[in-house]
Write an enzyme that holds these catalytic residues in place. Structure first.
Site, short mmCIF file in Angstrom:
data_model
loop_
_atom_site.label_atom_id
_atom_site.label_comp_id
_atom_site.label_asym_id
_atom_site.label_seq_id
_atom_site.Cartn_x
_atom_site.Cartn_y
_atom_site.Cartn_z
N SER A 107 -19.35 -88.34 -63.31
CA SER A 107 -19.40 -87.44 -62.17
C SER A 107 -18.36 -87.76 -61.10
O SER A 107 -18.13 -86.95 -60.21
CB SER A 107 -20.81 -87.44 -61.56
N ASP A 330 -26.97 -91.24 -51.71
CA ASP A 330 -25.77 -91.21 -52.55
C ASP A 330 -24.61 -91.93 -51.85
O ASP A 330 -23.96 -91.34 -50.97
CB ASP A 330 -25.41 -89.77 -52.90
N HIS A 333 -20.81 -91.00 -54.91
CA HIS A 333 -19.91 -89.84 -54.87
C HIS A 333 -19.30 -89.71 -53.48
O HIS A 333 -19.61 -90.49 -52.59
CB HIS A 333 -20.68 -88.58 -55.25
#
Ligand SMILES: *[C@@H]1O[C@H](CO)[C@@H](O)[C@H](O)[C@H]1NC(C)=O
Ligand SMILES: *[C@@H]1O[C@H](CO)[C@@H](O)[C@H](O)[C@H]1NC(C)=O
Ligand SMILES: *[C@@H]1O[C@H](CO)[C@@H](O)[C@H](O)[C@H]1NC(C)=O
Length: 354
Positions: A107, A330, A333
């Site tokens: 990702s 998170d 990312h």
């Protein structure tokens, strides 16, 4: 990459820039990956609300992030370097015209792919585009330019094979590489999934040749797999036709001790980049990447050496303004607009001499 080949690259770029851009040079063995983050009111490069297909998980503003300083940082390599401004029109109409670029990886590759599609769309908002997803392959097409920007989800690069004993992560085998053949620019990445254990670990055992292992040191496994990938590139890719990049390890900010704030449990509430030498030092996986790529014949693969510059951006992650809010912190990312835009500026700079 060794000093010799980057010096040759710099010299070639000097010639090409002198011819095409009126003589501003990136000379003197310039390393675009060394520099500082500076505040620039002209940033970000695009307004994410003008990127209609942006994935919710990267759209931190839409998810309610209140502070905006993180949008205002520009990467400035050492002053003697010429760092070309990202020119989406030039990228699409010259560099990518009639060509395909594919990001292959986890990702974090999705993050960089999404950033590039937004940067190109916002530069050319009237250009037609279409977006399609089949299985793990996402293809973003600009039909008038014959250009394709693709993302192939692939967490480990090496194979995961179903066997009668469960799923084997095979460190010495890449059978899934046919998809990568015939692409003009390949940008590989793998790292984050190597750390997963328990329910997040998608394999049951590791296989190397005939030997099987319940588990092993993950950095050792990572190095074996990257070596298999390097051999795959050497055997299957004509690097005089295809440009091959490795997207450097993208750092997490899950432990404040890494940046001298032991009370910070993670990246939440961080509002500024770190401006000195990063206390945690080089990322261990980055050292493995450098070792494996350094052992390849040159100049087969260009390392997009973004690890160190991204380590400084402890405030660039979604934290609670990603997909899951407080339930899914998170710090891996990156918000878009944000840090991956700089990775793409560096990718653009590396593609220019062609
Ligand atoms: C990548 O960048 C870091 C930090 O500038 C540097 O220490 C390292 O040598 C670079 N690696 C390569 C392969 O150029
Ligand atoms: C964009 O797509 C539309 C619909 O397919 C088409 O009619 C139009 O000619 C395209 N524009 C250009 C510039 O090719
Ligand atoms: C953070 O890193 C420090 C220093 O390496 C370590 O002592 C500590 O246990 C880590 N904290 C967590 C929550 O992992």
């Amino acid at each position: 990459m060794d000093v010799g080949s980057s010096a040759i690259r710099a010299a070639l770029l000097f010639v090409s820039l002198a011819v095409h851009h009126g003589g501003v040079a990136r000379g003197g063995g310039c390393d675009l990956y060394k520099g500082i983050w500076v505040r620039d009111e002209a940033y970000p490069l695009y307004d994410p609300s003008r990127c209609p297909f942006i994935e919710r998980e990267f759209d931190c503003l839409m998810n309610g992030r209140p502070d905006r300083d993180y949008l205002k940082y520009r990467w400035q390599p050492n002053p003697q370097c010429h760092f070309p401004r990202f020119d989406g029109r030039h990228f699409l109409s010259q560099v990518l015209k009639g060509k395909s670029i594919m990001f292959v990886g986890d990702s974090l590759s999705l993050n960089q792919w999404q950033s590039l599609t937004c940067m190109l769309h916002v530069a050319l908002p009237r250009a037609n585009y279409s977006s399609a997803r089949t299985g793990g392959l996402s293809t973003f097409t600009f039909p008038e330019y014959g250009a394709k920007v693709m993302f192939s989800r692939n967490a480990f690069l090496v194979d995961m094979l179903s066997t009668s004993h469960g799923v084997a992560l095979t460190l010495d085998s890449i059978q899934g590489g046919d998809l990568w053949k015939g692409i003009d620019v390949l940008v590989f990445n793998t790292w984050h999934w190597w750390l997963h254990t328990g329910r997040k670990q998608p394999w049951n055992f590791i296989q190397v040749g005939r030997a099987t292992y319940q588990d092993m040191d993950r950095l050792v496994a990572f190095e074996k797999a990257l070596t298999t990938w390097a051999k795959w590139v050497e055997t299957n890719v004509d690097t005089t036709k295809t440009k091959v990049f490795f997207q450097g390890v993208s750092p997490d900010h899950l432990n404040g001790s890494d940046w001298g704030e032991p009370n910070a449990r993670n990246c939440e509430g961080q509002k500024e980049p770190f401006s000195k030498t990063y206390p945690a030092g080089p990322h261990p996986a980055q050292l493995v990447v450098e070792k494996v790529i350094g052992a390849m014949p040159k100049p087969a693969v260009h390392l997009l050496n973004v690890t160190t510059l991204s380590q400084l951006r402890k405030e660039g992650h979604p934290s609670v303004y990603g997909l899951g809010g407080h339930r899914a912190m998170d710090c891996s990312h990156w918000c878009l607009a944000g840090v991956p835009d700089t990775w793409n500026q560096l990718l653009y700079a590396a593609l220019l001499p062609s």
